[in-house]
Design an enzyme around this catalytic site. Sequence first.
Site, short mmCIF file in Angstrom:
data_model
loop_
_atom_site.label_atom_id
_atom_site.label_comp_id
_atom_site.label_asym_id
_atom_site.label_seq_id
_atom_site.Cartn_x
_atom_site.Cartn_y
_atom_site.Cartn_z
N GLU A 273 0.83 -1.22 0.00
CA GLU A 273 0.00 0.00 0.00
C GLU A 273 0.86 1.26 0.00
O GLU A 273 0.74 2.10 0.90
CB GLU A 273 -0.91 0.00 1.24
N GLY A 275 2.13 4.94 -0.70
CA GLY A 275 1.53 6.22 -1.07
C GLY A 275 2.62 7.21 -1.40
O GLY A 275 2.89 7.55 -2.55
N ARG A 312 1.98 20.02 6.02
CA ARG A 312 3.04 19.19 6.62
C ARG A 312 4.05 19.98 7.45
O ARG A 312 4.39 19.55 8.55
CB ARG A 312 3.75 18.37 5.54
N TYR A 316 3.85 18.66 11.23
CA TYR A 316 4.91 17.73 11.67
C TYR A 316 6.28 18.39 11.73
O TYR A 316 7.28 17.71 11.98
CB TYR A 316 5.04 16.54 10.71
N CYS A 342 -3.61 33.60 9.59
CA CYS A 342 -3.42 34.27 10.87
C CYS A 342 -3.09 33.28 11.98
O CYS A 342 -3.88 33.07 12.90
CB CYS A 342 -4.67 35.07 11.21
N GLU A 343 -1.95 32.64 11.88
CA GLU A 343 -1.45 31.73 12.91
C GLU A 343 0.06 31.73 12.80
O GLU A 343 0.60 31.71 11.68
CB GLU A 343 -1.90 30.29 12.64
#
Length: 417
Positions: A273, A275, A312, A316, A342-343
């Site tokens: 599987e 990705g 991402r 992380y 706004c962060e």
Amino acid sequence: MHYFEYKNGELYAENVKVADLAATYGTPLYVYSAATLRRHFEAFDSAFEGIEHITCFSVKANSNLKLLQLLGEQGAGMDIVSGGELFRALKAGIPADKIVYSGVGKRTEEIEEALLAGILMFNVESMGELERINAVAKDLGKVARISLRINPDVDPKTHPYISTGMKKNKFGLDIEQSLLAYKAAAEMEAIEPIGIDCHIGSQLTTIEPFLEALDKIMAFHKRLTEAGITVKYLDLGGGLGIPYDAEEPPHPTEFGKAITDALAGTDLTLILEPGRVIAGNSGILVTNVVYTKTTPSKHFVIVDSAMNDLARPSLYGSYHLISEVAPKGRPEKNVDVVGPICESTDFLARDRDLPDVEPGELLAVFSAGAYGFTMSSNYNSRARAAEIIVDGDKVIVARKRETYRDLVELELESIEG
Ligand code: LLP
């Protein structure tokens, strides 16, 4: 290896200038290379040619319909985790008997949809789910093919948020529980156990954790066979990492050989599987510099892509290489590349040495083909980016840019009466 290359000082996606794509389709813009995608799929799939297998692309990494269709044409099956992903895979023409369905929280309707479509198997993650699938299949007069997802308690040595095969994770069943669950499954009227499944995490950069998990799974397989339960499929999940920065993950060929060698002499059909390893380096995010700004403590490059486009780095702390689309050889400066949201977590890179770029210039954010667009959102009412697939000279608009109208479409009725 990918087909995003600089020719005469300009970044190309295969035969097409990235700057031309940005001029035509605007930014932020996801650009994928079909040749890269095919090459990655081929490299991965052929690494397992010594063994009966199905390579099921993990749709969560990139669920664009056209991209799924291209992979389907290469012979890919799909690994799905929701009814929405099933819908996409079927729309893209993927044969149902090459679709496996993983995930801890499958709802009744989703189970029904998958049974009606005739997928190859459900990767079951709990007793509750097993009983639910049995009941739903019975109601529909069907038999559900399943494997149980075993949690082998192996440390994949990757980011904790993307480790899945350790005891403390929510995924799968522990080995002792699994034996009982298989015995129960074998007794259920509408369940046919046909496989064993395991997925230990993502962005793994060494083979050892895979082999450690495989060892445990094969020991379990022996116990299962001794208990009179025979299965045909062994699903090893995804997880092979890619180089974002200085990582040196094993090449798929090496990975394939190690797994194939470990399985020599068994007659199991392998399911994989992958990705990220297929899609990750097949895509870039193209963004425009809106402003530059220098405060007493930092230089900022403010771009028109944000954490809603590529989550991402914020989520992380992931590294993505960022380069100019048309390098001019200017000296470098240490900067934060940030978006308009706004962060303070809205950044694409922190403390990065970048040439002294100016507003209006284009930057390419590399390795954005997996978990890029699929994790994007409309936060701050930002319309999501367009997606382009370049195939040689051909440019395919794989997803149009969202409009303001798209942002409010599902809400309008409430104010229009
Ligand atoms: N199979 C299962 C059951 C999975 O949960 C996953 C990924 C895969 C296959 C594919 O793994 P891959 O080959 O892509 O490593 N959003 C994170 C990654 C989350 C991965 C979740 N599961 C990121 O951006 O790094």
